[in-house]
Scaffold this motif. Structure first.
Motif, PDB file in Angstrom:
ATOM      1  N   ASP A   7      -5.826   0.169   3.351  1.00  0.00           N
ATOM      2  CA  ASP A   7      -7.023   0.932   2.980  1.00  0.00           C
ATOM      3  C   ASP A   7      -7.045   2.333   3.596  1.00  0.00           C
TER       4      ASP A   7
ATOM      5  N   THR B 297      -0.417  -3.083  -0.998  1.00  0.00           N
ATOM      6  CA  THR B 297      -1.701  -3.210  -1.697  1.00  0.00           C
ATOM      7  C   THR B 297      -2.850  -3.508  -0.743  1.00  0.00           C
ATOM      8  N   GLU B 298      -2.523  -3.930   0.482  1.00  0.00           N
ATOM      9  CA  GLU B 298      -3.583  -4.252   1.448  1.00  0.00           C
ATOM     10  C   GLU B 298      -4.069  -3.022   2.211  1.00  0.00           C
TER      11      GLU B 298
ATOM     12  N   GLU C  59       2.709  -5.766   0.502  1.00  0.00           N
ATOM     13  CA  GLU C  59       1.871  -5.404   1.648  1.00  0.00           C
ATOM     14  C   GLU C  59       1.228  -4.030   1.487  1.00  0.00           C
TER      15      GLU C  59
ATOM     16  N   ASN D 178      -5.248   0.500  -3.102  1.00  0.00           N
ATOM     17  CA  ASN D 178      -6.539   0.247  -2.455  1.00  0.00           C
ATOM     18  C   ASN D 178      -6.808   1.160  -1.266  1.00  0.00           C
TER      19      ASN D 178
ATOM     20  N   ARG E 236      -4.767  -4.058  11.144  1.00  0.00           N
ATOM     21  CA  ARG E 236      -3.324  -4.203  11.205  1.00  0.00           C
ATOM     22  C   ARG E 236      -2.676  -2.873  10.806  1.00  0.00           C
TER      23      ARG E 236
ATOM     24  N   ARG F  62      -8.968  -1.847   7.842  1.00  0.00           N
ATOM     25  CA  ARG F  62      -8.355  -3.167   7.972  1.00  0.00           C
ATOM     26  C   ARG F  62      -6.840  -3.073   8.060  1.00  0.00           C
ATOM     27  N   VAL F  63      -6.242  -2.267   7.161  1.00  0.00           N
ATOM     28  CA  VAL F  63      -4.794  -2.041   7.240  1.00  0.00           C
ATOM     29  C   VAL F  63      -4.503  -0.545   7.093  1.00  0.00           C
TER      30      VAL F  63
END
Lengths: 336, 336
Positions: free
Chosen positions: A231, A228-229, A226, A261, A184, A160-161
């Protein structure tokens, strides 16, 4: 007295080394001015016509091709040049030469002064960052990409990121976003100038909304929301900057905290060789290792790396052992 | 995936060229820090001990010897280094490498930008004049001296005043004065800094009273009373600066006027090769010729030279055809 053929013959080794040095500069230059690509695409060129079309000095251009011909990269008949037996190999490895002669050439030229302890303070060497960046972009493609994509295909989650540490031109992130349309990207680099170019490239590619950049030193940066988003964490050709050992353990542990994360960390880098005889070193290894010695940069071995992961909160899930030119490896890490 | 031996083997040519380039820098450095002489004198050395004794960085010093070992100049076992099969040849030609990598290395590094016509104005390249002077001093000894002294021994008059054009360190003049105790010397050079060193050296050698220096451009200098006393004119490794042709004829004719009583002119220089296949160029030739192409300096062939003497007031009495590394020649001229 005239030339004695015996003298000339007994100097074969010296000439071979000497002409190879001139040829190494010529390989870097021939790539940069487009001569290698043109030879590959057209199968032949005329040095005078090539010089005229590219607004180059004809005598110097001929000299560049003579240097390539002296070591079997091309064959020359007057101004006509065709690829010779070693052309394909040199075309493939040209970025390694460019890194050496154009990117790091001034460091090597200064070897006698860089060797002296009294000079090894402050800014004691020069390199060409633009040339290094240009070389590394292509080195990354041919030394890491096949293994990188194999690792990406093996992921057991949807990205996802993705955050790339030392992202440079942002090329890797843009490729990830193209293959993962729902993802992203976040690029982190200490070089603000590179990030401006990367941001412009991302905008050109229509990825501006999905890709952002942070100018920060990955060794000392502060937490950011940002982060923390994220993966998927990646870092290529920059991990040796984590070292020496104590700093590396601390940095890897800190990355665990900064990216709480992150489910996977793909860490690709060249490592210092162990036990390779001096006379059997493949292209790049010698230049890469001696350059880092000259700069005083610690260069970990594969074993050095494998000895720090557990301690710093990561589990080595898989090791992609590339070993193409300088013991490159991609460590596939996951949180412990 | 692990390293495939097939890949490594197929990259042999690339590695050979690459490692030779690193080795070329190492040869220049090893000469400069005294490692080559020490290896020759002692037959072995320990890189760590050598580094400690000379206050050098041990890792970088080991790297320098690894580079030498990669191409067969030395053999290394840990930190112990001994000369290998090509040591003697490299020791003999080391100044040619130093000229290339240390003296002209930045010119070659800049090849891609130097090639472009738009950049070939003003100061468009850099070289290291101190390194060039250091290299040329040794190149002169092994490429010209045996032939020079043969020419000197063949003179049919006693030298009273010798003038050396482009005298640099003044070494040649000092040697002439030592062999001809009744003679005086006059050094001409455009580099004032070199002349200061030369004057100090002459004083140290007890030759101050017999040796004087003139800071002047040999292409444009005015007449001087002391020039009329000169019976022997010499010029080594600088004659290509007389060219192109029209300027060369004018310069040679002017030297006839400036030194009206010169009985002999010994003019030694490298000349551009003709018809040497690219793959058979001896040490130095390629680097020397390409460097001059990059700098935009006209480099005459042997035939070019032979075609200007009569026209400019000189008779070619004898041609000492050396051809050791770059078609060197000593022209023995006398007034027509």
């Amino acid at each position: 007295m005239t030339t004695t053929d015996t003298d000339a013959a007994s100097w074969a080794a010296s000439a071979r080394i000497y002409n190879s040095a001139v040829a190494a500069w010529a390989i870097g230059a021939a790539w940069e001015v487009g001569a290698l690509d043109e030879l590959q695409e057209r199968g032949a060129l005329d040095t005078a016509e090539f010089a005229a079309r590219h607004d180059l000095d004809p005598a110097s251009t001929l000299g560049m091709f003579r240097a390539l011909a002296s070591v079997g990269v091309v064959r020359r008949d007057g101004t006509r040049v065709v690829p010779a037996e070693d052309f394909a190999e040199i075309q493939r490895t040209r970025s390694l030469f460019h890194w050496l002669v154009r990117g790091s050439g001034e460091l090597f030229r200064q070897m006698p002064s860089v060797l002296r302890n009294e000079n090894r303070v402050g800014t004691f060497y020069q390199r060409d960052p633009v040339a290094i960046a240009r070389s590394c972009k292509e080195i990354s493609v041919f030394c890491y990409d096949p293994w990188f994509w194999r690792a990406m295909e093996g992921l057991d989650f949807d990205v996802r990121v993705a955050a790339d540490l030392g992202c440079g031109s942002g090329e890797r992130l843009m490729q990830i976003l193209r293959r993962h349309p729902g993802a992203r990207g976040l690029g982190v680099d200490i070089a603000g100038d590179s990030l401006k170019v990367a941001a412009a490239d991302a905008a050109d590619a229509g990825l501006a909304g999905r890709l952002s950049f942070v100018e920060a030193d990955m060794l000392t940066m502060d937490p950011r929301p940002e982060f923390t988003e994220v993966d998927l964490l990646t870092c290529f050709m920059a991990g040796h900057d984590f070292w020496p050992r104590e700093q590396c353990v601390a940095t890897l542990a800190r990355l665990r905290e900064l990216f709480p994360n992150a489910r996977r960390f793909l860490l690709g880098d060249a490592t210092r060789s162990v036990g390779v005889p001096d006379a059997e070193m493949p292209v790049f290894m010698l230049g890469f290792e001696v350059a880092h010695d000259l700069m005083g940069t610690f260069m970990p071995t594969m074993a050095d790396w494998e000895g720090v992961f557990a301690e710093s909160g990561w589990r080595l899930r898989h090791k992609h052992d590339i070993g193409m030119v300088a013991n490159e490896v991609i460590f596939e890490l996951e949180p412990r």
